[in-house]
Design a protein around this motif. Structure first.
Motif, mmCIF file in Angstrom:
data_model
loop_
_atom_site.group_PDB
_atom_site.id
_atom_site.type_symbol
_atom_site.label_atom_id
_atom_site.label_comp_id
_atom_site.label_asym_id
_atom_site.label_seq_id
_atom_site.Cartn_x
_atom_site.Cartn_y
_atom_site.Cartn_z
ATOM 1 N N ARG A 121 48.665 -48.384 22.218
ATOM 2 C CA ARG A 121 48.803 -46.959 22.563
ATOM 3 C C ARG A 121 48.701 -46.768 24.070
ATOM 4 N N GLU A 122 49.656 -46.049 24.650
ATOM 5 C CA GLU A 122 49.657 -45.855 26.100
ATOM 6 C C GLU A 122 48.492 -44.979 26.541
ATOM 7 N N ALA A 123 47.855 -45.393 27.609
ATOM 8 C CA ALA A 123 46.804 -44.615 28.257
ATOM 9 C C ALA A 123 47.131 -44.545 29.747
ATOM 10 N N LEU A 124 46.529 -43.589 30.423
ATOM 11 C CA LEU A 124 46.813 -43.375 31.843
ATOM 12 C C LEU A 124 45.579 -43.655 32.681
ATOM 13 N N PHE A 125 45.810 -44.278 33.823
ATOM 14 C CA PHE A 125 44.734 -44.586 34.755
ATOM 15 C C PHE A 125 45.215 -44.272 36.162
ATOM 16 N N GLY A 126 44.302 -43.749 36.968
ATOM 17 C CA GLY A 126 44.660 -43.473 38.356
ATOM 18 C C GLY A 126 43.426 -43.445 39.229
ATOM 19 N N ILE A 127 43.648 -43.313 40.502
ATOM 20 C CA ILE A 127 42.554 -43.145 41.449
ATOM 21 C C ILE A 127 42.481 -41.671 41.810
ATOM 22 N N VAL A 128 41.329 -41.091 41.505
ATOM 23 C CA VAL A 128 41.138 -39.661 41.695
ATOM 24 C C VAL A 128 40.345 -39.411 42.971
ATOM 25 N N THR A 129 40.663 -38.314 43.613
ATOM 26 C CA THR A 129 39.965 -37.893 44.815
ATOM 27 C C THR A 129 39.884 -36.371 44.788
ATOM 28 N N THR A 130 39.477 -35.776 45.861
ATOM 29 C CA THR A 130 39.446 -34.313 45.932
ATOM 30 C C THR A 130 40.738 -33.798 46.548
ATOM 31 N N GLY A 131 40.963 -32.504 46.384
ATOM 32 C CA GLY A 131 42.199 -31.930 46.885
ATOM 33 C C GLY A 131 42.381 -32.072 48.384
ATOM 34 N N VAL A 199 42.514 -40.845 32.431
ATOM 35 C CA VAL A 199 42.828 -39.435 32.208
ATOM 36 C C VAL A 199 42.186 -38.988 30.890
ATOM 37 N N GLY A 200 41.419 -37.923 30.941
ATOM 38 C CA GLY A 200 40.742 -37.412 29.760
ATOM 39 C C GLY A 200 39.247 -37.294 29.944
ATOM 40 N N ALA A 201 38.680 -37.948 30.963
ATOM 41 C CA ALA A 201 37.245 -37.834 31.213
ATOM 42 C C ALA A 201 36.898 -36.379 31.528
ATOM 43 N N SER A 202 35.883 -35.844 30.882
ATOM 44 C CA SER A 202 35.561 -34.420 31.003
ATOM 45 C C SER A 202 35.174 -34.032 32.425
ATOM 46 N N ILE A 203 34.570 -34.938 33.166
ATOM 47 C CA ILE A 203 34.128 -34.594 34.509
ATOM 48 C C ILE A 203 35.300 -34.336 35.448
ATOM 49 N N LEU A 204 36.491 -34.789 35.077
ATOM 50 C CA LEU A 204 37.670 -34.508 35.902
ATOM 51 C C LEU A 204 37.933 -33.006 35.980
ATOM 52 N N ARG A 205 37.613 -32.288 34.908
ATOM 53 C CA ARG A 205 37.783 -30.832 34.929
ATOM 54 C C ARG A 205 36.786 -30.184 35.893
ATOM 55 N N GLU A 206 35.602 -30.793 36.004
ATOM 56 C CA GLU A 206 34.620 -30.285 36.969
ATOM 57 C C GLU A 206 35.114 -30.489 38.397
ATOM 58 N N ILE A 207 35.716 -31.643 38.648
ATOM 59 C CA ILE A 207 36.271 -31.888 39.985
ATOM 60 C C ILE A 207 37.397 -30.899 40.258
ATOM 61 N N GLU A 208 38.248 -30.678 39.255
ATOM 62 C CA GLU A 208 39.367 -29.746 39.415
ATOM 63 C C GLU A 208 38.871 -28.336 39.716
ATOM 64 N N ALA A 209 37.757 -27.932 39.083
ATOM 65 C CA ALA A 209 37.232 -26.571 39.255
ATOM 66 C C ALA A 209 36.361 -26.421 40.500
ATOM 67 N N SER A 210 36.068 -27.505 41.182
ATOM 68 C CA SER A 210 35.208 -27.436 42.358
ATOM 69 C C SER A 210 35.948 -26.786 43.527
ATOM 70 N N SER A 211 35.203 -26.439 44.548
ATOM 71 C CA SER A 211 35.792 -25.758 45.703
ATOM 72 C C SER A 211 36.828 -26.625 46.420
ATOM 73 N N GLY A 213 38.748 -28.923 44.783
ATOM 74 C CA GLY A 213 39.845 -29.235 43.880
ATOM 75 C C GLY A 213 39.960 -30.722 43.618
ATOM 76 N N ILE A 214 41.016 -31.076 42.877
ATOM 77 C CA ILE A 214 41.221 -32.468 42.476
ATOM 78 C C ILE A 214 42.513 -32.999 43.058
ATOM 79 N N GLY A 215 42.533 -34.264 43.342
ATOM 80 C CA GLY A 215 43.739 -34.921 43.820
ATOM 81 C C GLY A 215 43.891 -36.280 43.159
#
Length: 378
Positions: A121-131, A199-211, A213-215
């Motif tokens: 099953r395909e899953a997604l992986f990336g390097i996340v940072t802030t906006g 992709v799917g970790a719940s804390i990513l939404r916290e990063i997205e909602a932070s001042s 943002g997410i990148g």
């Protein structure tokens, strides 16, 4: 990620597969064994939930008694498969590490394992940072990147993404963190510039909602040189696109690195007819489990029936995919190259073992010896 309500409801239903003693009647299509044992990650993990979903479908359709045996470690899952306690493993990157004799499987007791994949099953992986953080992978040079202690799977994927820009761990400032979630928390807290993320970790939404943002650092599919560097690191990654998720929409998709989890794996020696029948049954049962969790749609054979996998596709599974017309020349080319690579690793292991024996090498010196031998000969 699977929401808590879905998880609880499904696990309750999954009790049938976890310890079935009564076979459920159903229309027989493929010829399945009357009893099977599979292994997957711990109860509550996505791998366990997915294995249980598929098992329930086969129980309903074929009346087979299937028990999913959980194991919280990669070595535990591989040991059950190797010993014959289970016939099928829902494996993570231990499938790749085992074939390459890496990390836990680099010991004299293990060595390269001969396994094959049915599908993945395909899953997604990336390097996340802030906006307001780095914009490209190349921008990570000299920056702080979270490195997880005793978690080679995530660090290995980060290494793959870094290779896209010709970077290694030596080109960044590796900041050790005790766990996967702590790496993402470090991004949120500003203690690192970037971390690897499924992709799917719940804390990513916290990063997205932070001042801030997410990148995400893009891994575009049309950069052939970059992808050649990734696949020199490992042949199990492929281009993939996130169209829904933290920081992505259908109008603003994000190109990331795709991999397979779980990889449905068996020993190479498993009968081709048996693997054919199990693969056929899993594909034909798709409508019964595709709604068990959001990720289950990725078991569609048009997605899951193509490599790259962590191990080559088993002859029995390949035969079924050829029969239904989805196996391609590109799939065959990848599979042949992956088999040749595994053969080379197995031959190198034998040569290294003979050389170590000739030198009366102590067991404690074997890991460094094998690492150097791999570098020089593979």
């Amino acid at each position: 990620m699977i929401c808590d309500l879905t998880r609880r409801a499904f696990l309750k239903r999954g009790a049938i597969a976890a310890g079935a003693t009564v076979a459920m009647p159903g229309a027989l299509r493929a010829e399945l064994p009357g009893r099977m044992q599979w292994t997957a990650a711990d109860v509550g993990s996505s791998g366990y939930i997915e294995a249980t979903a598929v098992a329930n479908a086969l129980i309903e359709q074929h009346g087979s008694r299937i028990r999913v045996v959980p194991s919280g470690t990669s070595v535990g899952r591989m040991m059950m498969l190797k010993s014959g306690r289970v016939s099928l493993g829902y494996l993570a990157n231990e499938a790749y590490f085992a074939t390459e004799a890496l990390f836990d499987f680099a010991t004299r007791e293990w060595g390269p394992q001969d396994i094959r994949a049915l599908m993945g099953r395909e899953a997604l992986f990336g390097i996340v940072t802030t906006g307001d953080g780095p914009k490209t992978i190349a921008d990570l040079k000299g920056k702080r990147v979270a490195k997880i202690q005793a978690h080679p799977s995530t660090n290995f994927k980060i290494e793959g993404v870094l290779a896209f820009a010709g970077l290694t761990w030596d080109d960044v400032e590796a900041v050790e963190v005790p766990g996967y979630s702590q790496g993402l928390q470090a991004v949120l807290d500003g203690n690192v510039e970037a971390a690897g993320a499924v992709v799917g970790a719940s804390i990513l939404r916290e990063i997205e909602a932070s001042s801030r943002g997410i990148g995400w650092l893009p891994v575009p599919a049309d950069d052939s040189d970059g992808w050649a560097r990734i696949n020199e690191t490992a042949p199990l990654f492929a281009p993939a696109t996130m169209i829904n998720g933290p920081g992505a929409t259908p109008d603003a998709p994000v190109p990331l690195m795709g991999y397979r989890y779980p990889i449905l794996s068996v020993l190479t020696e498993t009968s081709a007819d048996e693997v054919y029948d199990v693969t056929k049954a899993i594909v034909e049962g798709y409508d019964l489990y595709k709604d068990a969790a959001p990720v289950m749609v990725n078991y569609d054979p048009n997605r899951a029936g193509h490599p790259p996998y962590d191990a080559p596709c088993h002859e029995g599974a390949k035969r079924y995919f050829q029969e239904i017309g989805i196996w391609t020349d590109a799939d065959e080319d990848w599979n042949e190259r992956r088999i040749a690579r595994m053969t080379a690793v197995q031959e190198a292991w034998l040569a290294a073992t003979e050389a170590a024996d000739d030198q009366s090498l102590a067991d404690k010196d074997w890991p460094a010896f094998w690492d150097q031998f791999r570098t020089e000969n593979l």
